[in-house]
Design a protein around this motif. Structure first.
Motif, short mmCIF file in Angstrom:
data_model
loop_
_atom_site.label_atom_id
_atom_site.label_comp_id
_atom_site.label_asym_id
_atom_site.label_seq_id
_atom_site.Cartn_x
_atom_site.Cartn_y
_atom_site.Cartn_z
N ILE A 121 0.83 -1.21 0.00
CA ILE A 121 0.00 0.00 0.00
C ILE A 121 0.86 1.25 0.00
N LEU A 122 1.90 1.26 0.84
CA LEU A 122 2.77 2.43 0.94
C LEU A 122 3.51 2.68 -0.37
N GLU A 123 3.91 1.62 -1.06
CA GLU A 123 4.59 1.80 -2.35
C GLU A 123 3.63 2.35 -3.41
N ILE A 124 2.42 1.81 -3.44
CA ILE A 124 1.43 2.31 -4.41
C ILE A 124 1.12 3.78 -4.14
N LEU A 125 1.08 4.14 -2.88
CA LEU A 125 0.82 5.53 -2.49
C LEU A 125 1.86 6.46 -3.10
N GLN A 126 3.12 6.01 -3.14
CA GLN A 126 4.19 6.82 -3.72
C GLN A 126 4.17 6.77 -5.24
N GLU A 127 3.89 5.60 -5.80
CA GLU A 127 4.00 5.39 -7.24
C GLU A 127 2.82 5.96 -8.02
N ASP A 128 1.66 6.02 -7.39
CA ASP A 128 0.47 6.47 -8.11
C ASP A 128 -0.20 7.62 -7.34
N PRO A 129 0.19 8.85 -7.62
CA PRO A 129 -0.36 10.00 -6.88
C PRO A 129 -1.84 10.24 -7.13
N HIS A 130 -2.40 9.55 -8.13
CA HIS A 130 -3.83 9.73 -8.42
C HIS A 130 -4.72 8.74 -7.64
N GLN A 131 -4.10 7.74 -7.02
CA GLN A 131 -4.89 6.76 -6.26
C GLN A 131 -5.14 7.32 -4.86
N ARG A 132 -6.39 7.61 -4.57
CA ARG A 132 -6.74 8.17 -3.27
C ARG A 132 -7.02 7.07 -2.26
N LEU A 133 -6.45 7.25 -1.07
CA LEU A 133 -6.60 6.26 -0.01
C LEU A 133 -7.06 6.93 1.28
N LEU A 134 -7.87 6.19 2.03
CA LEU A 134 -8.24 6.59 3.40
C LEU A 134 -7.78 5.48 4.32
N PHE A 135 -6.90 5.82 5.26
CA PHE A 135 -6.48 4.87 6.28
C PHE A 135 -7.39 5.03 7.49
N HIS A 136 -8.22 4.02 7.73
CA HIS A 136 -9.18 4.06 8.84
C HIS A 136 -8.57 3.27 10.00
N ILE A 137 -8.13 4.00 11.03
CA ILE A 137 -7.39 3.38 12.13
C ILE A 137 -8.31 3.13 13.33
N HIS A 138 -8.40 1.86 13.71
CA HIS A 138 -9.16 1.47 14.90
C HIS A 138 -8.24 1.15 16.06
N ASP A 139 -7.03 0.68 15.75
CA ASP A 139 -6.06 0.25 16.77
C ASP A 139 -4.66 0.63 16.29
N PHE A 140 -3.74 0.75 17.26
CA PHE A 140 -2.36 1.10 16.95
C PHE A 140 -1.41 -0.02 17.39
N PRO A 141 -0.47 -0.43 16.55
CA PRO A 141 0.52 -1.41 17.01
C PRO A 141 1.44 -0.82 18.08
N GLU A 142 1.56 0.51 18.09
CA GLU A 142 2.40 1.17 19.10
C GLU A 142 1.79 1.11 20.50
N CYS A 143 0.51 0.75 20.58
CA CYS A 143 -0.17 0.69 21.87
C CYS A 143 0.06 -0.69 22.50
N ALA A 144 1.31 -0.92 22.95
CA ALA A 144 1.70 -2.12 23.70
C ALA A 144 1.52 -3.42 22.92
N ARG A 145 1.34 -3.34 21.61
CA ARG A 145 1.29 -4.56 20.78
C ARG A 145 2.69 -4.78 20.21
N PHE A 146 3.63 -5.07 21.07
CA PHE A 146 5.04 -5.03 20.68
C PHE A 146 5.41 -6.13 19.69
N GLU A 147 4.76 -7.27 19.78
CA GLU A 147 5.01 -8.33 18.80
C GLU A 147 4.57 -7.88 17.41
#
Length: 532
Positions: A121-147
């Motif tokens: 997804i991150l590569e497509i985001l850079q390669e195709d500036p016309h592709q619009r994306l919405l990242f809908h975040i419900h949870d964060f890996p930084e929130c003690a999900r260390f694995e």
């Protein structure tokens, strides 16, 4: 793509029952009903299981809108832990590009469940500036999900929080929106998107006429689900039995309420845990019910037809909504307490910031801790357990985060008691056993007397009708669709920005890790593996 979004592709690792997929289904219905130009939605899942059922349910709900619901299964975007070998980023990109031409709506894209999917997804985001994306975040890996965090960061080469004219972020609570802003993402790219709630269609001043009948049928239908007294008060906790719901704490409150009021109380918890990591916790809670440590009924949510009662009537016939969760993203039950006309007793959570005005003091109470007496030896052992846990996280946490956590650990039990949520699961179960001791339960009652008195005043109270109306408007399908339109419009504004503007930097992941480095996110509760 222009301002007129006619097609949306919704991506998630799976469409199995759960919180995120409930949001997906409700969101799809809200958009189909209130965004007239929308022509189709495609649900893209990593597994076939339940995908067709979710799509068919949405089709039934939106019949007559003219919106088509399609599905696609891409096994390469499922959880990598269930795969024989990790998929290649190039292969995933090839599959994803099949959906070029639609708006991409990606849920929990960065959770560490599939780093190759994230990298694609991150590569497509850079390669195709016309592709619009919405990242809908419900949870964060930084929130003690260390694995998960380690799996993510070793599996991607790009910053997981990019910025640019073709990407936006949807957050489900104000706390998370502010955290990303403080981490460096432009506030213009961050949108609070409340989970949509279907209107109840009932008057909160009404209660089921057959409340006593419902209680009697519950006892008859579920003799295997716990020790239930139909003459008692029903405390309703409609959740899946997973660790962050902290269900054993609700059991302790139930015992204390019953003792303080000299009245039988039943805690009704609706669903078991399903994932391998949560089934062990769920089993421990179920055993506590079987052993009579928690009065009430457990795990009856999918069997209610056996008692000839539906879910809403079970809620509306209850005496109190209780919530002991230590971590939530949104929490539908808070809104359901209003819709069902129930008083609410819940642990205070920072994700409720901005929702305070929905709950009046007469019919709701938010508590900060459940105080439990501990001996000096028990207090030191508890601190030792947290020191040991923290020592294993050195590679994940910045120095200032570790120092702050060390200070919090040394403050545990300074006054001879500790918050029950700080205890591990075996110790919480031991507390439930100790409540059989008259001396111990008296200590607990004395430590929590002020809270119990305020809680007792909630019974028989109902939220004001205007609070219900306000909540249903704030979280309505119409309100959700309006905010989605605002998100769509924001892409147009960024495309008309001055052409010489400098591209913004990606957000600082270290700031997020530090923000979540609090003891409340590192509870021993999360470490339970089924051992006593």
């Amino acid at each position: 793509m222009g301002n007129r979004v006619t097609g949306i592709t919704i991506f998630h690792y799976h469409l199995l029952p759960g919180g995120v997929n409930s949001v997906i289904a409700l969101s799809a219905e809200a958009m189909a009903r209130h965004i007239p130009e929308l022509e189709y939605m495609t649900l893209v899942s990593g597994t076939t299981e339940n995908t067709g059922e979710v799509a068919e349910s949405i089709r039934t709900r939106i019949a007559g809108t003219g919106v088509t619901v399609k599905t696609a299964v891409l096994p390469d975007i499922g959880y990598v832990t269930g795969m024989a070998s990790s998929p290649s980023v190039s292969s995933i990109k090839k599959h994803l590009r099949r959906f070029t031409g639609s708006f991409w709506w990606i849920h929990n894209y960065h959770l560490g469940k599939n780093p190759q999917f994230t990298q694609a997804i991150l590569e497509i985001l850079q390669e195709d500036p016309h592709q619009r994306l919405l990242f809908h975040i419900h949870d964060f890996p930084e929130c003690a999900r260390f694995e998960n965090l380690q799996r993510l960061n070793t599996g991607i080469s790009l910053n997981p929080y990019p910025q640019g004219p073709n990407v936006r972020y949807a957050l489900i609570n104000e706390r998370d929106r502010q955290l990303l802003a403080q981490s460096g993402i432009s506030p213009d790219d961050l949108f609070l998107l409340n989970n949509p709630v279907r209107k109840s269609g009932t008057d909160v001043r009404e209660t089921p006429t057959d409340t006593e009948g419902i209680k009697k049928r519950l006892r008859t239908a579920f003799p295997d689900a716990g020790v239930y007294d139909p003459r008692g008060l029903n405390l309703f906790y409609p959740v899946r039995t997973i660790r962050r719901k902290n269900v054993l704490e609700a059991g302790v409150w139930t015992r204390l309420i019953a003792s303080s009021r000299n009245e039988a109380c039943n805690l009704i918890v609706t669903l078991p845990g399903v994932s391998s990591s949560e089934r062990r916790y769920s089993g421990a809670v179920e055993k506590a019910y079987r052993d009579g440590l928690i009065p009430g009924l457990w795990g009856i949510g999918r069997r209610l037809e056996e008692a000839e009662v539906n879910f809403a009537d079970l809620g509306r016939s209850s005496d109190l909504m209780i919530a002991s969760s230590v971590q939530e993203g949104f929490g539908y039950l808070f809104i359901e307490s209003l819709q069902w006309g129930l008083p609410l007793f819940a642990r205070e959570l920072d994700v409720l910031d901005g929702m305070d005005g929905l709950f009046d003091a007469g019919s709701s109470r938010f508590y900060r801790s459940l105080r439990i007496p501990l001996s000096p030896e028990q207090r030191e052992e508890l601190r030792r357990s947290y020191r040991s846990k923290l020592s294993g996280l050195d590679e994940h946490l910045p120095l200032k985060s570790r120092e702050r956590l060390h200070r919090q650990i040394e403050e545990i039990g300074l006054y001879g008691h500790a918050d029950l949520a700080l205890l591990g699961v075996p110790d919480q179960i031991e507390i439930l056993r100790n409540l059989d001791s008259p001396g111990f339960i008296k200590e607990c009652l004395d430590l929590n007397r002020d809270e119990l008195e305020k809680l007792s005043g909630l019974f028989g109270r109902k939220p004001a009708p205007e609070k219900v109306s306000s909540a249903e408007e704030q979280f309505s399908f119409e309100s959700f669709a309006r905010q989605v339109r605002n998100i769509f419009d924001s892409y147009e504004r960024s495309e008309t920005a001055s052409p010489g503007s400098v591209a913004p930097e990606a957000a600082s992941q270290e700031r997020l890790i530090d923000a979540f480095a609090e003891l409340r996110f590192l509870l021993l509760l999360y470490d339970y593996n089924g051992n006593s």
